[in-house]
Design a protein around this motif. Structure first.
Motif, PDB file in Angstrom:
ATOM      1  N   SER A 144       0.804  -1.229   0.000  1.00 18.99           N
ATOM      2  CA  SER A 144       0.000   0.000   0.000  1.00 18.99           C
ATOM      3  C   SER A 144       0.833   1.273   0.000  1.00 18.99           C
ATOM      4  N   GLN A 169      -0.878   2.275  -3.796  1.00 16.56           N
ATOM      5  CA  GLN A 169      -1.248   3.676  -3.592  1.00 16.56           C
ATOM      6  C   GLN A 169      -2.492   4.047  -4.402  1.00 16.56           C
ATOM      7  N   ASP A 175      -5.624   2.741  -2.511  1.00 14.07           N
ATOM      8  CA  ASP A 175      -5.917   3.614  -1.377  1.00 14.07           C
ATOM      9  C   ASP A 175      -6.538   4.937  -1.822  1.00 14.07           C
ATOM     10  N   ARG A 230      -5.945   6.703   4.893  1.00 16.02           N
ATOM     11  CA  ARG A 230      -6.140   5.714   3.851  1.00 16.02           C
ATOM     12  C   ARG A 230      -6.576   4.402   4.502  1.00 16.02           C
ATOM     13  N   SER A 243      -5.447   1.407   4.209  1.00 11.46           N
ATOM     14  CA  SER A 243      -4.310   0.606   4.670  1.00 11.46           C
ATOM     15  C   SER A 243      -3.800   1.092   6.020  1.00 11.46           C
ATOM     16  N   SER A 270     -12.716  -1.579   0.622  1.00 12.49           N
ATOM     17  CA  SER A 270     -11.743  -1.206   1.649  1.00 12.49           C
ATOM     18  C   SER A 270     -12.369  -1.230   3.035  1.00 12.49           C
TER      19      SER A 270
END
Length: 309
Positions: free
Chosen positions: A33, A40, A43, A181, A183, A269
């Motif tokens: 991540s 990236q 996210d 984010r 993650s 997510s």
């Protein structure tokens, strides 16, 4: 049934395995991540998806996040320590307080120590730098797990379910507010889970060092632990399915993605955060009856029987 606390080897092996798996997962989340363009992008797309329905959930999200402060953490820690002391568990009080402090200090050290390369994925947030792990999620999860450890046997199942929900809610809330984010929240949960495994080992070894202690072997939270594990596994499967379904959409910047794709990145997510919270709590409930067993008053006859070859 009264007996000496048995199953030391299996319980210790389980805690070491859980700690190792969570540390490995934390490294994997960070490498994917933070260190890769693909990670990236995922996210960033999930954060862009938080704009869907923001006006509806924003007041609730703000209340959840505003409730987490240094003062509230100190108050919660004090209450947890007092519960353990009221039950005559001095070491448990120290371990519970140490879990909260250790997890939150670890999160801050990682957040300020890890490097986030600028890959041109999210220019608006490049100046912020690394934000992994999430401090708010760490607070929620560490307090929830510490509370489960210090509560009596009959209250642990309900506290475990509520605590997993609270930790998941905090993680999703930080993403919904645009503070973190996804993650970051997942990494925070894994940090807390690692500290919980370490705390469990400390308590287990302390029991081993007291050969005269007699405990009651009872396990009343197996169903709750299994249910949380099943829920966590299903949530992660949903997350993987949703993110894989829209993975090809990452060829476009978030502002050019379809509303459906953005929502799936966000929802996938959120499911990953929820699943991680459930699995971390399930791993705690799976061994808490061994790590913090109810004590029974030893009798000479019982001790003699338990030490007989």
């Amino acid at each position: 049934m009264r007996m000496r606390n048995r199953g030391f080897g299996w319980t210790a092996a389980w805690l070491v395995l859980v700690g190792f798996l969570q540390a490995t997962a934390l490294i994997a989340v960070w490498r994917f991540s933070v260190r890769t363009e693909h990670g990236q992008l995922v996210d960033t797309a999930a954060l862009a998806g938080n704009t869907i329905g923001r006006d509806t959930v924003e007041p609730f999200v703000d209340r959840v996040l505003d409730a987490m402060s240094v003062a509230s953490v100190a108050a919660a820690t004090a209450v947890i320590v007092l519960i353990a002391l009221a039950r005559g568990r001095v070491l448990l009080a120290l371990v519970a307080g140490g879990l909260i402090a250790g997890a939150n200090v670890t999160t801050q050290l990682l957040k300020h120590g890890l490097y986030r390369p600028e890959l041109g994925v999210d220019p608006a947030r490049e100046a912020v730098g690394n934000s992994l792990p999430s401090g708010h999620t760490t607070i929620a999860a560490s307090v929830a797990i510490a509370l489960v450890l210090v509560l009596p046997v009959r209250a642990r199942g309900v506290a475990g379910v509520a605590g997993a929900g609270y930790a998941a809610l905090a993680g999703v809330a930080t993403m919904s507010a645009g503070w973190h984010r996804p993650s970051d929240a997942i990494a925070a949960l894994l940090v807390v889970g690692g500290w919980a495994a370490l705390g469990g080992l400390v308590l287990l070894v302390a029991q081993r060092a007291e050969p005269g202690e007699v405990v009651e072997a009872r396990r009343t939270n197996a169903f709750v632990a299994a249910s949380l594990a099943l829920l966590g596994g299903l949530a992660l499967l949903v997350s993987i399915g949703a993110l894989n379904w829209v993975d090809t959409a990452l060829i476009n910047p978030p502002e050019d993605m379809r509303r459906r794709d953005l929502f799936l990145f966000y929802a996938g997510s959120a499911a990953a955060i929820t699943g991680t919270a459930a699995l971390v709590m399930a791993s705690v409930l799976a061994t808490v009856h061994r790590v913090v067993p109810p004590r029974a008053t030893p009798t000479p006859a019982l001790v003699a029987t338990s030490t007989a070859p």
